[in-house]
Each structure stands twice: as structure tokens, then as C-alpha cells.
Design a protein around this motif. Structure first.
Motif, PDB file in Angstrom:
ATOM      1  N   GLU A  15      97.179   5.686   5.564  1.00 19.93           N
ATOM      2  CA  GLU A  15      97.012   6.253   4.321  1.00 19.93           C
ATOM      3  C   GLU A  15      95.469   6.408   4.390  1.00 19.93           C
ATOM      4  O   GLU A  15      94.814   5.404   4.890  1.00 19.93           O
ATOM      5  CB  GLU A  15      97.279   5.905   3.081  1.00 19.93           C
ATOM      6  CG  GLU A  15      98.826   5.820   2.805  1.00 19.93           C
ATOM      7  CD  GLU A  15      99.591   7.151   2.586  1.00 19.93           C
ATOM      8  OE1 GLU A  15      98.748   8.034   1.832  1.00 19.93           O
ATOM      9  OE2 GLU A  15     100.587   7.491   3.249  1.00 19.93           O
ATOM     10  N   ILE A  16      94.906   7.689   3.886  1.00 15.53           N
ATOM     11  CA  ILE A  16      93.545   7.654   3.684  1.00 15.53           C
ATOM     12  C   ILE A  16      93.233   6.752   2.521  1.00 15.53           C
ATOM     13  O   ILE A  16      93.816   6.810   1.601  1.00 15.53           O
ATOM     14  CB  ILE A  16      92.918   9.065   3.397  1.00 15.53           C
ATOM     15  CG1 ILE A  16      93.385   9.936   4.587  1.00 15.53           C
ATOM     16  CG2 ILE A  16      91.591   9.109   3.072  1.00 15.53           C
ATOM     17  CD1 ILE A  16      93.103  11.455   4.201  1.00 15.53           C
ATOM     18  N   ASP A  17      92.113   6.015   2.936  1.00 18.55           N
ATOM     19  CA  ASP A  17      91.615   4.860   1.703  1.00 18.55           C
ATOM     20  C   ASP A  17      90.929   5.536   0.668  1.00 18.55           C
ATOM     21  O   ASP A  17      90.186   6.392   0.938  1.00 18.55           O
ATOM     22  CB  ASP A  17      90.640   3.947   2.366  1.00 18.55           C
ATOM     23  CG  ASP A  17      90.703   2.701   1.379  1.00 18.55           C
ATOM     24  OD1 ASP A  17      90.336   2.700   0.486  1.00 18.55           O
ATOM     25  OD2 ASP A  17      91.038   1.405   2.299  1.00 18.55           O
ATOM     26  N   PRO A  18      91.297   5.363  -0.717  1.00 19.18           N
ATOM     27  CA  PRO A  18      90.776   5.951  -1.713  1.00 19.18           C
ATOM     28  C   PRO A  18      89.307   5.530  -1.891  1.00 19.18           C
ATOM     29  O   PRO A  18      88.803   6.286  -2.699  1.00 19.18           O
ATOM     30  CB  PRO A  18      91.550   5.508  -2.781  1.00 19.18           C
ATOM     31  CG  PRO A  18      92.101   4.174  -2.375  1.00 19.18           C
ATOM     32  CD  PRO A  18      92.573   4.531  -1.042  1.00 19.18           C
ATOM     33  N   CYS A  23      86.552   0.823   1.989  1.00 21.34           N
ATOM     34  CA  CYS A  23      87.679   0.874   2.631  1.00 21.34           C
ATOM     35  C   CYS A  23      88.079  -0.090   3.607  1.00 21.34           C
ATOM     36  O   CYS A  23      87.073  -0.807   4.176  1.00 21.34           O
ATOM     37  CB  CYS A  23      87.467   2.516   3.386  1.00 21.34           C
ATOM     38  SG  CYS A  23      86.386   2.452   4.772  1.00 21.34           S
ATOM     39  N   THR A  68      87.496  11.358   2.615  1.00 24.69           N
ATOM     40  CA  THR A  68      87.722   9.865   2.366  1.00 24.69           C
ATOM     41  C   THR A  68      88.360  10.422   0.763  1.00 24.69           C
ATOM     42  O   THR A  68      88.470  11.550   0.376  1.00 24.69           O
ATOM     43  CB  THR A  68      86.511   9.181   1.988  1.00 24.69           C
ATOM     44  OG1 THR A  68      86.795   7.894   1.308  1.00 24.69           O
ATOM     45  CG2 THR A  68      85.627   9.975   1.232  1.00 24.69           C
ATOM     46  N   GLY A  69      89.131   9.313  -0.109  1.00 19.11           N
ATOM     47  CA  GLY A  69      89.611   9.493  -1.187  1.00 19.11           C
ATOM     48  C   GLY A  69      88.584   9.577  -2.521  1.00 19.11           C
ATOM     49  O   GLY A  69      88.637  10.607  -3.106  1.00 19.11           O
ATOM     50  N   ASN A  70      87.462   8.954  -2.050  1.00 18.62           N
ATOM     51  CA  ASN A  70      86.491   8.999  -3.290  1.00 18.62           C
ATOM     52  C   ASN A  70      84.979   8.483  -2.549  1.00 18.62           C
ATOM     53  O   ASN A  70      85.267   7.536  -1.687  1.00 18.62           O
ATOM     54  CB  ASN A  70      86.821   8.335  -4.491  1.00 18.62           C
ATOM     55  CG  ASN A  70      85.603   8.741  -5.689  1.00 18.62           C
ATOM     56  OD1 ASN A  70      85.060   9.436  -5.624  1.00 18.62           O
ATOM     57  ND2 ASN A  70      86.015   8.020  -6.909  1.00 18.62           N
ATOM     58  N   LEU A  88      87.026  15.391  -0.096  1.00 15.62           N
ATOM     59  CA  LEU A  88      87.726  14.275  -1.025  1.00 15.62           C
ATOM     60  C   LEU A  88      89.342  14.592  -1.046  1.00 15.62           C
ATOM     61  O   LEU A  88      89.637  15.599  -1.433  1.00 15.62           O
ATOM     62  CB  LEU A  88      87.330  13.993  -2.305  1.00 15.62           C
ATOM     63  CG  LEU A  88      85.908  13.823  -2.296  1.00 15.62           C
ATOM     64  CD1 LEU A  88      85.289  13.462  -3.935  1.00 15.62           C
ATOM     65  CD2 LEU A  88      85.627  12.458  -1.824  1.00 15.62           C
ATOM     66  N   THR A  89      90.301  13.749  -0.308  1.00 11.90           N
ATOM     67  CA  THR A  89      91.791  13.936  -0.472  1.00 11.90           C
ATOM     68  C   THR A  89      92.527  12.656  -0.324  1.00 11.90           C
ATOM     69  O   THR A  89      91.771  11.566  -0.275  1.00 11.90           O
ATOM     70  CB  THR A  89      91.980  15.073   0.820  1.00 11.90           C
ATOM     71  OG1 THR A  89      93.303  15.681   0.490  1.00 11.90           O
ATOM     72  CG2 THR A  89      91.741  14.156   2.090  1.00 11.90           C
ATOM     73  N   SER A  90      93.700  12.818  -0.117  1.00 16.10           N
ATOM     74  CA  SER A  90      94.742  11.907   0.018  1.00 16.10           C
ATOM     75  C   SER A  90      95.736  12.191   1.059  1.00 16.10           C
ATOM     76  O   SER A  90      95.756  13.283   1.323  1.00 16.10           O
ATOM     77  CB  SER A  90      95.232  11.550  -1.432  1.00 16.10           C
ATOM     78  OG  SER A  90      96.024  12.371  -1.867  1.00 16.10           O
TER      79      SER A  90
END
Length: 100
Positions: A15-18, A23, A68-70, A88-90
Motif C-alpha cells: 500500500e502507499i504509505d500515508p 514512511c 504519497t499519502g500525506n 497525495l493519494t492512497s
């Protein structure tokens, strides 16, 4: 183009790390060759400045885009000042790569 993706694990199935600066892994994917490199984030447990150090690492690796998530305001400022696009995404890393 080199794209840096933050990841929770060291595979494209991760998963993309938030988190950006904290990260678990950075995956650097080359959109031209379709090759990638995975690096554990050595600043993950830093007392402070993790985002700044991570942003500097991304610059050194030649990334032109970060997914990245944030991310924090300092890291974002460093990346934007260097002309790096931030998204920024997930989701799963492999799904993001398939859509590049």
C-alpha cells in the motif's frame, strides 16, 4: 522520469504509505525503463526533521514526482521549490504505477 512512491512494504503489492517522512519504504520507479529500486526509510525513527531528510533523499535520487499519502509543510516546501510534483493519494503501489 523517476517517480518516488512511499510504501508500507518493499514490494509493488504494498500500500502507499500515508506518511512521507516516516514512511516504511521509498520505491523509485523509472517510467521509461519500467525498473524500480526500493530503499528502507532510515529517517523513519528520527527524533525530528524526518520529512526534511526524506525530501533531500528524493532530490538526490533524481525523482521528478512524489506520490504519497500525506506530507508535512516543510517537506512539501522543499519538494515544490525543487520543482517536484507532489500527488497525495492512497491505494496499492502497483495500481499507481499502472496509471502513470
Amino acid at each position: 522520469m523517476i517517480v518516488c512512491i512511499t510504501a508500507t512494504g518493499d514490494t509493488l503489492d504494498s500500500e502507499i504509505d500515508p506518511r512521507f517522512g516516516r514512511c516504511n519504504y521509498f520505491i523509485f520507479y523509472d517510467t521509461e525503463t519500467k525498473n524500480y529500486e526500493v530503499f528502507p526509510n532510515k529517517w523513519r525513527e528520527a527524533m525530528g526533521g524526518a520529512g526534511n531528510q526524506a525530501a533531500q533523499f528524493v532530490l538526490e535520487k533524481g525523482a521528478k514526482k512524489v506520490i504519497t499519502g500525506n506530507l508535512g509543510p516543510r517537506a512539501e516546501a522543499i519538494l515544490k521549490l525543487a520543482g517536484i510534483e507532489v500527488i497525495l493519494t492512497s491505494g496499492k503501489v502497483k495500481d499507481i504505477i499502472n496509471n502513470l
